[in-house]
Write an enzyme that holds these catalytic residues in place. Sequence first.
Site, PDB file in Angstrom:
ATOM      1  N   ARG A  18      40.783  52.788  32.692  1.00 52.24           N
ATOM      2  CA  ARG A  18      40.138  52.946  34.244  1.00 52.24           C
ATOM      3  C   ARG A  18      41.974  53.633  34.367  1.00 52.24           C
ATOM      4  NH1 ARG A  18      35.702  51.653  36.829  1.00 52.24           N
ATOM      5  NH2 ARG A  18      34.146  52.731  35.680  1.00 52.24           N
ATOM      6  N   HIS A  43      50.469  45.707  18.896  1.00 51.58           N
ATOM      7  CA  HIS A  43      50.395  47.412  17.535  1.00 51.58           C
ATOM      8  C   HIS A  43      50.287  48.386  18.344  1.00 51.58           C
ATOM      9  CE1 HIS A  43      49.428  48.660  13.687  1.00 51.58           C
ATOM     10  NE2 HIS A  43      50.585  49.234  14.365  1.00 51.58           N
ATOM     11  N   GLU A  74      53.971  44.803  15.830  1.00 53.99           N
ATOM     12  CA  GLU A  74      53.256  45.603  14.421  1.00 53.99           C
ATOM     13  C   GLU A  74      53.587  46.930  14.776  1.00 53.99           C
ATOM     14  OE1 GLU A  74      49.129  42.634  13.352  1.00 53.99           O
ATOM     15  OE2 GLU A  74      49.031  45.017  14.655  1.00 53.99           O
ATOM     16  N   THR A 104      43.144  52.427  13.196  1.00 51.82           N
ATOM     17  CA  THR A 104      43.479  51.731  12.823  1.00 51.82           C
ATOM     18  C   THR A 104      44.184  51.880  11.470  1.00 51.82           C
ATOM     19  OG1 THR A 104      43.442  48.829  12.088  1.00 51.82           O
ATOM     20  CG2 THR A 104      41.195  50.748  11.613  1.00 51.82           C
ATOM     21  N   HIS A 196      43.424  41.208   9.968  1.00 57.77           N
ATOM     22  CA  HIS A 196      42.507  42.630   9.881  1.00 57.77           C
ATOM     23  C   HIS A 196      40.674  41.950   9.602  1.00 57.77           C
ATOM     24  CE1 HIS A 196      42.015  46.731  10.561  1.00 57.77           C
ATOM     25  NE2 HIS A 196      43.282  46.811  10.827  1.00 57.77           N
ATOM     26  N   ASP A 197      39.987  42.104  10.378  1.00 56.99           N
ATOM     27  CA  ASP A 197      38.449  42.287  10.039  1.00 56.99           C
ATOM     28  C   ASP A 197      37.994  40.085   9.412  1.00 56.99           C
ATOM     29  OD1 ASP A 197      37.445  45.073  10.262  1.00 56.99           O
ATOM     30  OD2 ASP A 197      39.059  45.094   9.556  1.00 56.99           O
ATOM     31  N   GLY A 219      42.349  40.027  16.893  1.00 51.79           N
ATOM     32  CA  GLY A 219      42.510  41.151  17.531  1.00 51.79           C
ATOM     33  C   GLY A 219      40.552  40.969  17.901  1.00 51.79           C
TER      34      GLY A 219
END
Length: 244
Positions: A18, A43, A74, A104, A196-197, A219
């Site tokens: 926004r 990141h 990162e 990513t 990651h994941d 994240g």
Amino acid sequence: MTALSINVNKFALIRNARGADMPNLVNISKKCIDYGADGITVHPRPDERHVKYTDLHEIKDLTNDFKKIEFNIEGYPSDDFINRVLDVLPDQVTLVPDPPEALTSSFGWDCEKYQEFLTDVINRFKKNNIRVSIFINPSIKTLSNLEIIKPDRVELYTYDYARNYAVNKTKALASYIEVTEYLRKEFSQISFNAGHDLNLDNLEYLLKNIPTIEEVSIGHALVCDSIDLGLKQTVEKYKKITKK
Ligand code: PXP
């Protein structure tokens, strides 16, 4: 105990949608810390589609207010990235070999090919007392020359583990066990992070089997969980797993 560093990129993505300041990234990061996070990760990417470079000093100021809370930045170590990190002086920098347009991070460093480059960049950060971690695949053959490159830590790229976890969790973890055993034997001064994941389903098994992981950075799943559970309950659930 493993440190839980919350990657706030996705909160920044919502804010940027926004063009205003909602949610405010410092407030969200502060809440993550109040609810149990041990650190904040960002990141920043060259197009600033998530975290913006102007966020870096604000988050550093926030983490400075807490004795034990770490700030991890990162990214791909371009000249611009290096200068910005040296300007902010976070506790840790995680070097990732992803191209600028990458959606990513999706692979780790080839330490043979990038030996000279990594050695030089790592030295620059270390001289400024920033801990350096490099993002790696769970593959011993990509890890040559670590004795020359000398990172403080490596971050295990856990995409493969997460993807295969539901099918066969023992198999999913095998290459990670192999790599961490190799590092422990050959490079005992290098410790490891993971990311990651990772999510509420797969995190516990990973940490139970590789309890020496110093830090996980999480994240995407954490932001998704907080839509459902709320931020407080979500951070508390992750923290309950990492503090075991
Ligand atoms: N580690 C690195 C190097 C990353 O690039 C990311 C995503 O920005 C993460 C960890 C966190 O991954 P996820 O958002 O899937 O938790």
